[in-house]
Design an enzyme around this catalytic site. Sequence first.
Site, short mmCIF file in Angstrom:
data_model
loop_
_atom_site.label_atom_id
_atom_site.label_comp_id
_atom_site.label_asym_id
_atom_site.label_seq_id
_atom_site.Cartn_x
_atom_site.Cartn_y
_atom_site.Cartn_z
CG HIS A 1 -1.80 1.62 0.95
ND1 HIS A 1 -0.86 0.70 1.36
CD2 HIS A 1 -1.54 2.74 1.66
CE1 HIS A 1 -0.07 1.25 2.28
NE2 HIS A 1 -0.46 2.49 2.48
CG ASP B 1 0.87 -1.48 -1.25
OD1 ASP B 1 -0.15 -0.79 -1.04
OD2 ASP B 1 1.96 -0.97 -1.59
CG ASP C 1 1.97 2.49 6.12
OD1 ASP C 1 1.00 2.76 5.41
OD2 ASP C 1 3.13 2.87 5.87
CD GLU D 1 1.02 4.51 0.02
OE1 GLU D 1 1.17 5.69 0.40
OE2 GLU D 1 1.66 3.55 0.50
CD GLU D 2 3.72 1.67 2.01
OE1 GLU D 2 4.51 2.61 1.79
OE2 GLU D 2 3.04 1.61 3.05
CG ASP E 1 -1.69 5.56 4.43
OD1 ASP E 1 -1.21 4.88 5.36
OD2 ASP E 1 -1.15 5.68 3.32
CG HIS F 1 7.82 2.20 5.46
ND1 HIS F 1 7.99 3.23 4.55
CD2 HIS F 1 6.49 1.94 5.47
CE1 HIS F 1 6.82 3.58 4.06
NE2 HIS F 1 5.90 2.82 4.61
#
Length: 481
Positions: A72, A74, A111, A141-142, A165, A454
């Site tokens: 992904h 994002d 990520d 995705e996030e 991922d 994150h």
Amino acid sequence: MTEAVQRILDIFEELNKVPRQSEQEEKIHKWLMEWAEDNGFACSTDEALNINIKVPATPGFEKAPGLVIQGHMDMVCEKVDGSDHDFSKDPIKHVIDGEWLTAEDTSLGADNGIAIAMAFAAALDKDLEHPAFEILITTAEETGLYGANALKPGFVEGKILLNLDSEDEGIFTVGCAGGNNTIIHLPVEYRNIPEGHKTVQMTVTGLLGGHSGVDINTNRESSNVLISRLVSQVLSQVDAGLVDIYGGTAHNSIARTSDAVLAVKVADLDKLETVVREVEARFKVENSLVDKGLEIKTATPSVTYSRMLTAESQAKTVNLLLSMPHGVQRMSAAIEGLVQTSNNLAIMKLEGDNLYVLQSQRSSVMSDLMYTSRKIEAIAGLAGARVEIEEKYPAWMPDMDSPLLQKCREVYIKTFGKEPVIEAIHAGLECGVIGSIYEGMDMISFGPDIQDCHSPDEKLRIPSLELVWLFLTELFKSYRS
């Protein structure tokens, strides 16, 4: 560092110069489309800004089945307190620290930008032998796998999907949790701050935070939980009223910093400080083995406030936040050590005449997922709140007889002389959604070592990237016609 890995990191650095915050992907979408066009690859996109780039087979692989390399575009945008980094325009600044790649004061975005970088490196490597493959790059995705959910039949042709991922080299992921978000809107009312009161801002900070799927069972504390406990304790001992409360940044991040503003009777200011220090001491004891940097700061807020919650709204707000579940709700009975169901008290804030609370539930058992969401809805209903349960995304059920899994296992053993670890995870992956759209898709997920996703501490272990690249190239070769 090998030349191949250096090329991957160079592509990743170029990618990280382009803003790619979730649901703000227009600039990175344009960059990716131009990359495909500039390098002569057929490329398509859809209304959700998902991208499919087609890379033809090299000689000798014309009859091999087509692969799909998926990631992904994002990223979760987190930065350290006090940073002036603007994710809408500033590039992510790479820093190499020994064998680790990290970023300066921000999340790194490995990520899942590193998946795109690996796929692009494979597409450009003229010496690499490989079957035809599609590079499927999804959006948002996030924030809820929205791009994957928007995929339409026919957008992807391949039936063998390599999701890049995952975040532990040597581990093949063959299943993941499903999930959904629950949003609470609690109406509140205000009254004027009485004479003789002063506003004080309390900040819970210094926590590790992390990924609400990967790290939810590590006993990392949520600042949203702690600030709720702190406010409740202070209000029970000090003549004060709740003016504001807020914390958290993303549904899939464990909150690291939260704030509350109280209107405190001037005569009770010293007592407030005493209570805060007592609570801080207790919190530090509770979290001495994990969140060692925890601290509570008090200061005069930079914003001028004129009102605070009424006594009834204050009680409803504090009690609602205290009653919200957070963390592991149930462990799996089928797979030892696997979290079955969890909830993340992700974001909370007073905005206008409402308390807004966003929570993220995950589970590998969809009935238990719905139970947890309904339980939150029931608790909120007792407080008079309105609840939205966003559309859920499905779990990815493991298929231990998967031909792709068997091939990957054989290639890994042949390449490294040892067995890979095969597991299901509590985090959400797009494989569950993609598999529900493209019937018969054989899927696996793997990737290099990435820690503290994150969060501003996110880092990628460079030697593990080399191992993943080696495995990927050997997997390609195994498909020779």
